[in-house]
Design a protein around this motif. Structure first.
Motif, PDB file in Angstrom:
ATOM      1  N   VAL A 165      18.327  24.545 112.873  1.00 41.15           N
ATOM      2  CA  VAL A 165      18.766  25.896 112.536  1.00 41.15           C
ATOM      3  C   VAL A 165      18.854  26.104 111.026  1.00 41.15           C
ATOM      4  CG1 VAL A 165      20.684  27.529 112.685  1.00 41.15           C
ATOM      5  CG2 VAL A 165      19.974  26.268 114.716  1.00 41.15           C
ATOM      6  N   SER A 166      19.577  25.232 110.325  1.00 40.58           N
ATOM      7  CA  SER A 166      19.784  25.448 108.886  1.00 40.58           C
ATOM      8  C   SER A 166      18.480  25.350 108.111  1.00 40.58           C
ATOM      9  CB  SER A 166      20.802  24.450 108.328  1.00 40.58           C
ATOM     10  OG  SER A 166      20.339  23.113 108.442  1.00 40.58           O
ATOM     11  N   GLY A 167      17.580  24.467 108.533  1.00 45.38           N
ATOM     12  CA  GLY A 167      16.281  24.372 107.868  1.00 45.38           C
ATOM     13  C   GLY A 167      15.466  25.638 108.055  1.00 45.38           C
ATOM     14  N   THR A 168      15.502  26.191 109.265  1.00 47.01           N
ATOM     15  CA  THR A 168      14.777  27.438 109.537  1.00 47.01           C
ATOM     16  C   THR A 168      15.388  28.599 108.765  1.00 47.01           C
ATOM     17  OG1 THR A 168      14.269  26.611 111.754  1.00 47.01           O
ATOM     18  CG2 THR A 168      13.951  28.966 111.368  1.00 47.01           C
ATOM     19  N   GLU A 169      16.706  28.642 108.715  1.00 49.68           N
ATOM     20  CA  GLU A 169      17.373  29.697 107.941  1.00 49.68           C
ATOM     21  C   GLU A 169      16.993  29.619 106.465  1.00 49.68           C
ATOM     22  OE1 GLU A 169      21.506  30.368 110.488  1.00 49.68           O
ATOM     23  OE2 GLU A 169      21.406  28.776 108.961  1.00 49.68           O
ATOM     24  N   ALA A 170      16.861  28.404 105.941  1.00 49.13           N
ATOM     25  CA  ALA A 170      16.496  28.243 104.534  1.00 49.13           C
ATOM     26  C   ALA A 170      15.065  28.714 104.269  1.00 49.13           C
ATOM     27  CB  ALA A 170      16.660  26.777 104.113  1.00 49.13           C
ATOM     28  N   ILE A 171      14.165  28.387 105.187  1.00 50.36           N
ATOM     29  CA  ILE A 171      12.780  28.848 105.048  1.00 50.36           C
ATOM     30  C   ILE A 171      12.738  30.375 105.013  1.00 50.36           C
ATOM     31  CG2 ILE A 171      10.555  29.024 106.245  1.00 50.36           C
ATOM     32  CD1 ILE A 171      11.134  26.157 107.325  1.00 50.36           C
ATOM     33  N   ILE A 172      13.432  30.994 105.946  1.00 46.58           N
ATOM     34  CA  ILE A 172      13.442  32.455 106.027  1.00 46.58           C
ATOM     35  C   ILE A 172      14.092  33.063 104.791  1.00 46.58           C
ATOM     36  CG2 ILE A 172      14.379  34.418 107.316  1.00 46.58           C
ATOM     37  CD1 ILE A 172      14.021  32.639 109.869  1.00 46.58           C
ATOM     38  N   ALA A 173      15.146  32.428 104.273  1.00 47.92           N
ATOM     39  CA  ALA A 173      15.790  32.922 103.047  1.00 47.92           C
ATOM     40  C   ALA A 173      14.802  32.924 101.886  1.00 47.92           C
ATOM     41  CB  ALA A 173      17.010  32.064 102.708  1.00 47.92           C
ATOM     42  N   GLY A 174      13.978  31.890 101.802  1.00 41.66           N
ATOM     43  CA  GLY A 174      12.957  31.843 100.758  1.00 41.66           C
ATOM     44  C   GLY A 174      11.933  32.947 100.916  1.00 41.66           C
ATOM     45  N   LEU A 175      11.545  33.212 102.154  1.00 43.47           N
ATOM     46  CA  LEU A 175      10.565  34.276 102.396  1.00 43.47           C
ATOM     47  C   LEU A 175      11.162  35.657 102.110  1.00 43.47           C
ATOM     48  CD1 LEU A 175       8.818  32.953 105.646  1.00 43.47           C
ATOM     49  CD2 LEU A 175       8.159  32.634 103.255  1.00 43.47           C
ATOM     50  N   LYS A 176      12.451  35.799 102.336  1.00 41.84           N
ATOM     51  CA  LYS A 176      13.101  37.086 102.016  1.00 41.84           C
ATOM     52  C   LYS A 176      13.141  37.327 100.506  1.00 41.84           C
ATOM     53  CE  LYS A 176      15.905  37.691 106.172  1.00 41.84           C
ATOM     54  NZ  LYS A 176      17.271  37.760 106.752  1.00 41.84           N
ATOM     55  N   GLN A 177      13.202  36.256  99.729  1.00 41.91           N
ATOM     56  CA  GLN A 177      13.098  36.416  98.275  1.00 41.91           C
ATOM     57  C   GLN A 177      11.742  37.003  97.907  1.00 41.91           C
ATOM     58  OE1 GLN A 177      14.000  32.866  96.043  1.00 41.91           O
ATOM     59  NE2 GLN A 177      16.010  32.600  96.999  1.00 41.91           N
ATOM     60  N   ARG A 178      10.714  36.583  98.620  1.00 39.86           N
ATOM     61  CA  ARG A 178       9.369  37.122  98.377  1.00 39.86           C
ATOM     62  C   ARG A 178       9.294  38.606  98.752  1.00 39.86           C
ATOM     63  NH1 ARG A 178       5.077  33.932  97.688  1.00 39.86           N
ATOM     64  NH2 ARG A 178       3.767  35.251  99.022  1.00 39.86           N
ATOM     65  N   VAL A 179       9.968  38.970  99.841  1.00 41.04           N
ATOM     66  CA  VAL A 179      10.005  40.378 100.241  1.00 41.04           C
ATOM     67  C   VAL A 179      10.608  41.221  99.122  1.00 41.04           C
ATOM     68  CG1 VAL A 179      11.018  42.046 101.838  1.00 41.04           C
ATOM     69  CG2 VAL A 179      10.106  39.879 102.710  1.00 41.04           C
ATOM     70  N   ALA A 180      11.685  40.714  98.525  1.00 42.72           N
ATOM     71  CA  ALA A 180      12.339  41.444  97.430  1.00 42.72           C
ATOM     72  C   ALA A 180      11.426  41.627  96.230  1.00 42.72           C
ATOM     73  CB  ALA A 180      13.605  40.703  97.001  1.00 42.72           C
ATOM     74  N   GLU A 181      10.427  40.740  96.128  1.00 40.90           N
ATOM     75  CA  GLU A 181       9.441  40.825  95.048  1.00 40.90           C
ATOM     76  C   GLU A 181       8.209  41.615  95.464  1.00 40.90           C
ATOM     77  OE1 GLU A 181       8.655  36.736  94.308  1.00 40.90           O
ATOM     78  OE2 GLU A 181      10.660  36.310  93.513  1.00 40.90           O
ATOM     79  N   GLY A 182       8.251  42.185  96.660  1.00 36.76           N
ATOM     80  CA  GLY A 182       7.135  42.984  97.151  1.00 36.76           C
ATOM     81  C   GLY A 182       5.974  42.172  97.689  1.00 36.76           C
ATOM     82  N   LYS A 183       6.235  40.905  98.057  1.00 32.27           N
ATOM     83  CA  LYS A 183       5.172  40.013  98.528  1.00 32.27           C
ATOM     84  C   LYS A 183       5.230  39.845 100.039  1.00 32.27           C
ATOM     85  CE  LYS A 183       5.274  37.340  94.222  1.00 32.27           C
ATOM     86  NZ  LYS A 183       5.597  36.018  93.622  1.00 32.27           N
ATOM     87  N   THR A 184       4.060  39.709 100.632  1.00 31.49           N
ATOM     88  CA  THR A 184       3.947  39.464 102.068  1.00 31.49           C
ATOM     89  C   THR A 184       3.755  37.971 102.312  1.00 31.49           C
ATOM     90  OG1 THR A 184       3.024  41.647 102.517  1.00 31.49           O
ATOM     91  CG2 THR A 184       2.583  39.923 104.147  1.00 31.49           C
ATOM     92  N   SER A 185       4.395  37.452 103.352  1.00 31.68           N
ATOM     93  CA  SER A 185       4.329  36.028 103.683  1.00 31.68           C
ATOM     94  C   SER A 185       4.037  35.844 105.164  1.00 31.68           C
ATOM     95  CB  SER A 185       5.657  35.333 103.351  1.00 31.68           C
ATOM     96  OG  SER A 185       6.097  35.640 102.059  1.00 31.68           O
ATOM     97  N   PHE A 186       3.627  34.627 105.503  1.00 27.72           N
ATOM     98  CA  PHE A 186       3.387  34.251 106.894  1.00 27.72           C
ATOM     99  C   PHE A 186       4.231  33.028 107.224  1.00 27.72           C
ATOM    100  CE2 PHE A 186      -0.350  36.561 105.618  1.00 27.72           C
ATOM    101  CZ  PHE A 186      -0.740  37.276 106.747  1.00 27.72           C
ATOM    102  N   LEU A 187       4.821  33.027 108.408  1.00 29.38           N
ATOM    103  CA  LEU A 187       5.569  31.877 108.907  1.00 29.38           C
ATOM    104  C   LEU A 187       5.044  31.520 110.292  1.00 29.38           C
ATOM    105  CD1 LEU A 187       7.819  29.761 109.015  1.00 29.38           C
ATOM    106  CD2 LEU A 187       9.409  31.582 109.716  1.00 29.38           C
ATOM    107  N   ILE A 188       4.483  30.332 110.411  1.00 28.60           N
ATOM    108  CA  ILE A 188       3.982  29.820 111.685  1.00 28.60           C
ATOM    109  C   ILE A 188       4.907  28.682 112.108  1.00 28.60           C
ATOM    110  CG2 ILE A 188       2.038  28.753 112.882  1.00 28.60           C
ATOM    111  CD1 ILE A 188       0.218  30.077 110.705  1.00 28.60           C
ATOM    112  N   HIS A 189       5.574  28.871 113.225  1.00 26.74           N
ATOM    113  CA  HIS A 189       6.608  27.945 113.671  1.00 26.74           C
ATOM    114  C   HIS A 189       6.221  27.305 115.001  1.00 26.74           C
ATOM    115  CE1 HIS A 189      10.634  26.380 114.531  1.00 26.74           C
ATOM    116  NE2 HIS A 189      10.529  26.920 115.738  1.00 26.74           N
ATOM    117  N   CYS A 190       6.505  26.020 115.147  1.00 31.04           N
ATOM    118  CA  CYS A 190       6.225  25.313 116.406  1.00 31.04           C
ATOM    119  C   CYS A 190       7.500  25.178 117.221  1.00 31.04           C
ATOM    120  CB  CYS A 190       5.631  23.938 116.120  1.00 31.04           C
ATOM    121  SG  CYS A 190       5.150  23.029 117.615  1.00 31.04           S
TER     122      CYS A 190
END
Length: 347
Positions: A90-115
């Motif tokens: 859980v905490s590792g996934t939350e951290a990944i998503i937090a990093g991607l949300k920083q990109r959103v704030a910068e106007g960037k699009t990201s992809f997350l592929i999860h197993c």
């Protein structure tokens, strides 16, 4: 084939694992020019040195899924994140998503592929404490997508799946969950090349000198060869890399990855026959074990060998042209037995 201008930064988790190691190999075979744009998370220097010998162009960061600050930082720099390391962190996934949300704030699009994994479908048998009985319930990822993305919170892997699905509501975080069933075959990655359910079953047959099944042995699971699963991950990476429009992303981007089904009692019988024919166990007969007795052999044994997990992988076939072609689980069992014999030094 892509060119240099198509290069996107990939942060890859699970590169020395069974699933991730094989998937990364296929991704880099398809897109060798991407090697310089890949960062992998590896736990220790010894594994890193072995990995670097195979992939000299890949950047390594040392740490684990517990290192949340590192995960946030690396994810915030990546166009694509592939988490093939852990379905329940859980905490590792939350951290990944937090990093991607920083990109959103910068106007960037990201992809997350999860197993994830189809252990999530065990929840009903877990609720009723049913073992060794068959179920006719088959989940599909097309017409039944709403059901899959709203499974009970008690289902295995569900807590992390929910995090990924929720993140996918943001149009600038394009998420996809790949949900494999039992995986078989020897991997091709630089680290662990051994799967779980079948190798563990063989191991305990050999260790106790006799085969077994859970209760009546009638429970169903689906299965997929590791090579075929890697092709699906590579296809999703290609969609993200090249901006193709075939894949589903977001709240309905849930991809089962099966290529056949089996009944656990039949698989136990085949393994016992193979092992007995090689003189590894006394005979091919099976003990019929209760869930309690099975749990003494392996804590999760009653669930992974005695409960039902049935899925139908429509989405990947329909949208991505995924066409599994490797040999069946049954055809692979003799190789799986030989692998365990060699690993246990029983030759």
């Amino acid at each position: 084939m892509s060119s240099e201008r198509d290069a996107k930064k990939l942060f890859f988790l699970g590169a020395t694992g069974y699933i991730g190691g094989d998937a990364l190999k296929i991704i880099l075979e398809r897109f060798p020019e991407q090697e310089q744009s890949v960062t992998v998370l590896i736990r220790d220097q010894k594994k890193g040195d072995a990995f670097k010998a195979i992939y000299p162009g890949i950047r390594i960061v040392y740490g684990s899924l517990e290192d949340t600050d590192l995960l946030v930082s690396e994810s915030s720099k990546a166009d694509i994140v592939m988490n093939l390391a852990h379905a329940d962190h859980v905490s590792g996934t939350e951290a990944i998503i937090a990093g991607l949300k920083q990109r959103v704030a910068e106007g960037k699009t990201s992809f997350l592929i999860h197993c994830s994994g189809t252990g999530i479908l065990l929840y009903e048998d877990m609720r009723t404490e049913t073992y060794g009985e068959s179920s006719s319930k088959i989940y599909d990822d097309w017409e039944g997508i709403k059901e899959i993305t709203s499974l009970p919170d008690s289902a295995p892997h569900r807590d992390v799946d929910k995090l990924v699905l929720e993140a996918g509501k943001d149009a600038q975080i394009k998420t996809a969950i790949v949900c494999p069933p039992l995986i078989y075959g020897i991997g091709r990655g630089p680290g662990n090349q051994r799967s779980a359910q079948i190798p563990w079953l063989i191991h305990h047959f050999l260790k106790r000198g006799k085969g077994f099944q859970v209760a009546e042995g009638k429970a169903f699971w689906n299965n997929v060869h590791i090579y075929d699963l890697s092709e699906l991950f590579a296809s999703l990476f290609e969609e993200a890399l090249l901006g193709k429009q075939n894949a589903t992303w977001g709240t309905e981007a849930y991809y089962f990855a099966e290529n056949g089904s089996h009944i656990w009692g039949d698989i136990s019988a085949q393994i016992a026959q193979i092992a007995s024919s090689k003189g590894l166990i006394k005979d091919a007969s099976l003990d019929k074990l209760s869930a309690e007795d099975t749990s003494e052999i392996l804590r999760y044994g009653p669930a992974i060998w005695g409960q039902n997990s049935r899925s139908n992988a429509i989405r990947a076939r329909k949208l991505l042209g995924w066409a599994p072609k490797e040999r069946s689980l049954e055809e692979d069992l003799p190789t799986a037995v030989d692998y365990e014999v060699q690993r246990l030094d029983l030759t």
